[in-house]
Design a protein around this motif. Structure first.
Motif, PDB file in Angstrom:
ATOM      1  N   LEU A  85     -10.918  -0.224   4.547  1.00 41.50           N
ATOM      2  CA  LEU A  85     -11.622   1.040   4.307  1.00 41.50           C
ATOM      3  C   LEU A  85     -12.388   1.002   2.991  1.00 41.50           C
ATOM      4  O   LEU A  85     -13.491   1.558   2.883  1.00 41.50           O
ATOM      5  CB  LEU A  85     -10.623   2.207   4.310  1.00 41.50           C
ATOM      6  N   ASN A  86     -11.840   0.333   1.991  1.00 43.96           N
ATOM      7  CA  ASN A  86     -12.532   0.210   0.704  1.00 43.96           C
ATOM      8  C   ASN A  86     -13.811  -0.616   0.851  1.00 43.96           C
ATOM      9  O   ASN A  86     -14.862  -0.264   0.293  1.00 43.96           O
ATOM     10  CB  ASN A  86     -11.606  -0.443  -0.328  1.00 43.96           C
ATOM     11  N   LYS A  87     -13.730  -1.712   1.619  1.00 38.86           N
ATOM     12  CA  LYS A  87     -14.935  -2.519   1.872  1.00 38.86           C
ATOM     13  C   LYS A  87     -16.011  -1.683   2.554  1.00 38.86           C
ATOM     14  O   LYS A  87     -17.192  -1.734   2.193  1.00 38.86           O
ATOM     15  CB  LYS A  87     -14.587  -3.723   2.761  1.00 38.86           C
ATOM     16  N   ALA A  88     -15.606  -0.926   3.570  1.00 36.81           N
ATOM     17  CA  ALA A  88     -16.568  -0.092   4.292  1.00 36.81           C
ATOM     18  C   ALA A  88     -17.193   0.947   3.364  1.00 36.81           C
ATOM     19  O   ALA A  88     -18.404   1.212   3.416  1.00 36.81           O
ATOM     20  CB  ALA A  88     -15.872   0.598   5.473  1.00 36.81           C
ATOM     21  N   GLN A  89     -16.363   1.527   2.487  1.00 35.74           N
ATOM     22  CA  GLN A  89     -16.878   2.531   1.543  1.00 35.74           C
ATOM     23  C   GLN A  89     -17.888   1.912   0.583  1.00 35.74           C
ATOM     24  O   GLN A  89     -18.942   2.506   0.297  1.00 35.74           O
ATOM     25  CB  GLN A  89     -15.714   3.143   0.769  1.00 35.74           C
ATOM     26  N   GLN A  90     -17.605   0.698   0.091  1.00 32.88           N
ATOM     27  CA  GLN A  90     -18.540   0.026  -0.821  1.00 32.88           C
ATOM     28  C   GLN A  90     -19.858  -0.293  -0.122  1.00 32.88           C
ATOM     29  O   GLN A  90     -20.940  -0.147  -0.707  1.00 32.88           O
ATOM     30  CB  GLN A  90     -17.907  -1.269  -1.363  1.00 32.88           C
ATOM     31  N   LEU A  91     -19.773  -0.740   1.133  1.00 38.49           N
ATOM     32  CA  LEU A  91     -21.001  -1.023   1.886  1.00 38.49           C
ATOM     33  C   LEU A  91     -21.840   0.239   2.068  1.00 38.49           C
ATOM     34  O   LEU A  91     -23.073   0.200   1.962  1.00 38.49           O
ATOM     35  CB  LEU A  91     -20.647  -1.624   3.251  1.00 38.49           C
TER      36      LEU A  91
ATOM     37  N   GLN B 189      -0.583  -1.806   5.701  1.00 41.64           N
ATOM     38  CA  GLN B 189      -1.137  -0.704   4.917  1.00 41.64           C
ATOM     39  C   GLN B 189      -2.130  -1.218   3.885  1.00 41.64           C
ATOM     40  O   GLN B 189      -3.203  -0.636   3.688  1.00 41.64           O
ATOM     41  CB  GLN B 189      -0.005   0.054   4.215  1.00 41.64           C
ATOM     42  N   ARG B 190      -1.791  -2.340   3.247  1.00 35.79           N
ATOM     43  CA  ARG B 190      -2.711  -2.922   2.256  1.00 35.79           C
ATOM     44  C   ARG B 190      -4.000  -3.397   2.925  1.00 35.79           C
ATOM     45  O   ARG B 190      -5.103  -3.169   2.392  1.00 35.79           O
ATOM     46  CB  ARG B 190      -2.040  -4.077   1.521  1.00 35.79           C
ATOM     47  N   ARG B 191      -3.878  -4.063   4.078  1.00 33.22           N
ATOM     48  CA  ARG B 191      -5.074  -4.530   4.783  1.00 33.22           C
ATOM     49  C   ARG B 191      -5.955  -3.373   5.205  1.00 33.22           C
ATOM     50  O   ARG B 191      -7.186  -3.419   5.073  1.00 33.22           O
ATOM     51  CB  ARG B 191      -4.675  -5.351   6.025  1.00 33.22           C
ATOM     52  N   PHE B 192      -5.322  -2.319   5.701  1.00 33.41           N
ATOM     53  CA  PHE B 192      -6.080  -1.142   6.144  1.00 33.41           C
ATOM     54  C   PHE B 192      -6.822  -0.508   4.966  1.00 33.41           C
ATOM     55  O   PHE B 192      -8.002  -0.168   5.071  1.00 33.41           O
ATOM     56  CB  PHE B 192      -5.111  -0.137   6.779  1.00 33.41           C
ATOM     57  N   ALA B 193      -6.126  -0.365   3.832  1.00 35.22           N
ATOM     58  CA  ALA B 193      -6.761   0.215   2.642  1.00 35.22           C
ATOM     59  C   ALA B 193      -7.919  -0.659   2.165  1.00 35.22           C
ATOM     60  O   ALA B 193      -8.993  -0.153   1.777  1.00 35.22           O
ATOM     61  CB  ALA B 193      -5.722   0.388   1.536  1.00 35.22           C
TER      62      ALA B 193
ATOM     63  N   ALA C 230     -10.625  -1.739  11.784  1.00 28.85           N
ATOM     64  CA  ALA C 230      -9.493  -1.588  10.867  1.00 28.85           C
ATOM     65  C   ALA C 230      -8.297  -1.009  11.616  1.00 28.85           C
ATOM     66  O   ALA C 230      -8.428  -0.039  12.363  1.00 28.85           O
ATOM     67  CB  ALA C 230      -9.873  -0.685   9.699  1.00 28.85           C
ATOM     68  N   LYS C 231      -7.146  -1.634  11.451  1.00 28.26           N
ATOM     69  CA  LYS C 231      -5.928  -1.182  12.121  1.00 28.26           C
ATOM     70  C   LYS C 231      -5.073  -0.387  11.147  1.00 28.26           C
ATOM     71  O   LYS C 231      -4.602  -0.920  10.144  1.00 28.26           O
ATOM     72  CB  LYS C 231      -5.125  -2.379  12.626  1.00 28.26           C
ATOM     73  N   ALA C 232      -4.895   0.880  11.450  1.00 25.64           N
ATOM     74  CA  ALA C 232      -4.073   1.715  10.572  1.00 25.64           C
ATOM     75  C   ALA C 232      -2.642   1.212  10.587  1.00 25.64           C
ATOM     76  O   ALA C 232      -2.141   0.711  11.593  1.00 25.64           O
ATOM     77  CB  ALA C 232      -4.125   3.165  11.025  1.00 25.64           C
ATOM     78  N   ALA C 233      -1.974   1.306   9.452  1.00 24.77           N
ATOM     79  CA  ALA C 233      -0.561   0.939   9.376  1.00 24.77           C
ATOM     80  C   ALA C 233       0.237   1.855  10.282  1.00 24.77           C
ATOM     81  O   ALA C 233      -0.136   3.006  10.519  1.00 24.77           O
ATOM     82  CB  ALA C 233      -0.070   1.046   7.937  1.00 24.77           C
ATOM     83  N   HIS C 234       1.359   1.334  10.802  1.00 22.68           N
ATOM     84  CA  HIS C 234       2.190   2.140  11.684  1.00 22.68           C
ATOM     85  C   HIS C 234       2.738   3.345  10.938  1.00 22.68           C
ATOM     86  O   HIS C 234       3.235   3.237   9.822  1.00 22.68           O
ATOM     87  CB  HIS C 234       3.365   1.317  12.212  1.00 22.68           C
ATOM     88  N   TYR C 235       2.611   4.495  11.569  1.00 26.05           N
ATOM     89  CA  TYR C 235       3.225   5.709  11.024  1.00 26.05           C
ATOM     90  C   TYR C 235       4.208   6.232  12.048  1.00 26.05           C
ATOM     91  O   TYR C 235       3.827   6.556  13.172  1.00 26.05           O
ATOM     92  CB  TYR C 235       2.162   6.767  10.732  1.00 26.05           C
ATOM     93  N   GLU C 236       5.470   6.251  11.702  1.00 24.49           N
ATOM     94  CA  GLU C 236       6.501   6.696  12.632  1.00 24.49           C
ATOM     95  C   GLU C 236       6.366   8.181  12.877  1.00 24.49           C
ATOM     96  O   GLU C 236       6.442   8.987  11.950  1.00 24.49           O
ATOM     97  CB  GLU C 236       7.892   6.387  12.073  1.00 24.49           C
ATOM     98  N   ARG C 237       6.117   8.515  14.148  1.00 28.93           N
ATOM     99  CA  ARG C 237       6.016   9.915  14.528  1.00 28.93           C
ATOM    100  C   ARG C 237       7.413  10.502  14.493  1.00 28.93           C
ATOM    101  O   ARG C 237       8.162  10.465  15.445  1.00 28.93           O
ATOM    102  CB  ARG C 237       5.417  10.011  15.934  1.00 28.93           C
ATOM    103  N   SER C 238       7.760  11.039  13.336  1.00 30.35           N
ATOM    104  CA  SER C 238       9.142  11.401  13.060  1.00 30.35           C
ATOM    105  C   SER C 238       9.687  12.370  14.082  1.00 30.35           C
ATOM    106  O   SER C 238       9.013  13.287  14.534  1.00 30.35           O
ATOM    107  CB  SER C 238       9.238  12.042  11.664  1.00 30.35           C
TER     108      SER C 238
END
Length: 504
Positions: free
Chosen positions: A229-235, A222-226, A272-280
């Protein structure tokens, strides 16, 4: 030594169950296979056993590998056989004729009483039926054991026998086991596979330690993904500034630089790899409507009897107070369910030595989910009891893991896990302040168990419950009543009883 290699395995059964799964199984591995209900555990075991084909990928087995696969359900043809006959029938005919002694050895190792060995399987409990399936698989001397929910229907004593039996197996025989019993997984595994639609994870740890490692890995993702995305937004922000300057100055160099920055941002976003989200499979949300009563339930030395009137024990004077989460402990057959039914009867208006405060709003679920009618649909079960309208009914059913397709299906056709979640939903809709729960975790996956635990604790729910699930009763209970030959006794901890039942 490697006995099985799973390479980039993918399975689609309507929906994607899992994708690009890689797993190496070696001698000595004891692998816990963990996923929510309906996410592909059984399908993966069937692929390992050669009974089902994957959509993509491959499974490479050691030459001549024999897999012993213990299914979750008893085959229909087994019910007409005795336990002994079913195990004997697993041997080739020529072996069965001359080596029937092998059945005696296996059944002895599994502590199957002699008087049960020659009874028809349809006359035995679900727990002994599962032991029969296990014995039939083991007598074939497999090189790997694949166990699909072997703890279903086992009481604590037989759970202890199964744990001890697995521990005594030759270490070179690897085991892959699915179970919703977290304590069982901790006791019997040294490796855990969390099966996911995308990015399944394997840890060389038993369940609880592996679960903590999984949470850390997901948080890091999750931290890597964020960050990505932050790097891409700054660019993109830099590109927007350069674009304005380039347009105003007529600089082709800045316009090209703008394109490069946007391209770079697009590359980062794409990779960017989104963090796993458990499809509840559906949240279980219980509530507590509150009560001003000092004691919700009073037991005035109630007699707990068998259906034919034989005394099992007396309760003495006991009270259940707001906020009490009382776990009933006792060996099978000592009368825990009988007490639950006595309290349920009193809550239904039949007064006696069990007294209920007028403000108690009860919710009851038994281990067979008999409050559900197999001939109803989930929609009928909800709209027939609660005035919430069709649209809201569909919404709450979907939130409980009963999707649109299942909502019009007969309840009898639903899986055990789906029925359990539907039962919990109906309890919640009653807005109770007292829960009476007999084996509430039967058929609930680990995700569902943890959700139920959290809701009972977070909302300060009052309850009287019976459970064989050690993790669940330890986490939920704040009081414990033990059925003994002297009666119903309050005990400070469940551990001595659990240790005694498990044979440790």
């Amino acid at each position: 030594m490697t006995v099985m290699n799973i390479n980039a395995l993918s399975v689609i059964r309507g929906d994607l169950l899992f994708d690009e799964l890689n797993l190496t199984i070696s001698k000595g591995d004891r692998i816990g296979l963990v996923a929510a209900n309906g996410r592909g555990k059984t399908t993966l075991l069937e692929c390992m056993a050669g009974q089902s084909e994957p959509t993509n990928g491959s499974i490479v087995r050691a030459r001549g590998l024999r897999a012993g696969y213990v299914t979750q359900y008893v085959p229909e043809r087994a019910y007409a056989k005795t336990l002994y006959e079913w195990v004997l029938g697993a041997l080739p005919a020529e072996q069965a004729e001359y080596e029937s002694w092998r059945v005696d050895v296996v059944l002895g190792d599994l502590s199957v009483p002699l008087e049960l060995q020659h009874r028809l399987l349809n006359e035995l409990s679900g727990g002994w039926q599962r032991i029969a399936l296990l014995a039939a698989a083991w007598i074939q001397e497999p090189d790997i054991l694949l166990l699909d929910e072997p703890t279903n229907h086992l009481d604590l004593h037989r759970m202890g026998l199964l744990q001890n039996w697995l521990s005594a197996l030759p270490r070179e025989v690897p085991i892959v086991v699915t179970s919703h019993d977290r304590a069982f997984l901790d006791a019997t595994t040294n490796k855990t596979l969390f099966l996911r639609a995308k990015k399944s994870r394997v840890f060389s740890l038993p369940f609880s330690a592996a679960r903590a490692a999984l949470d850390e890995a997901d948080a890091a993702d999750q931290r890597r993904f964020a960050n990505d995305l932050n790097k891409a937004q700054q660019l993109r922000k830099q590109a927007a500034k350069l674009k304005n300057i380039g347009i105003n100055s007529g600089s082709d160099l800045l316009v090209n630089k703008t394109k490069q920055l946007n391209d770079r941002a697009a590359q980062i976003e794409a990779s960017a790899k989104a963090a796993h989200y458990e499809r509840s499979a559906g949240d279980i949300r219980l509530v507590n409507s509150g009560t001003h009563a000092r004691a919700l339930i009073t037991l005035d030395d109630a007699r707990v009897e068998t259906p034919d009137g034989r005394l099992l024990y007396k309760t003495g004077r006991k009270w259940i107070l707001p906020g009490d989460r009382i776990v009933l402990l006792g060996a099978n057959g000592t009368g825990k369910t009988r007490l639950i039914k006595m309290v349920q009867s009193a809550l239904s208006g039949n007064s006696g030595v069990v007294k209920c405060a007028p403000s108690v709003v009860p919710a009851y679920s038994d281990q067979h989910l008999s409050q559900l009618s197999d001939s109803d649909t989930p929609m009928v079960a909800v709209t027939g009891q609660f005035d919430i309208g069709d649209q809201r009914a569909r919404g709450v059913l979907a939130g409980a893991g009963v999707n649109i397709q299942m909502q019009g299906t007969k309840i009898g056709a639903l899986s055990g896990g789906q029925k359990a979640r539907l039962a919990m939903l109906i309890l919640r809709l009653k807005n109770p302040n007292f829960y009476l729960l007999d084996e509430p975790t039967n058929h609930l996956d680990i995700e569902g168990q943890e959700a139920l635990e959290g809701e009972l604790i977070t909302h300060g729910a009052s309850c009287l419950l019976v459970s064989h699930d050690r993790s669940f009763l330890r986490n939920v209970g704040n009081r414990f009543w033990l059925v003994t030959d002297k009666g119903l006794e309050e005990t400070g901890s469940p551990e001595p009883f659990l240790a005694s039942e498990m044979g440790s």
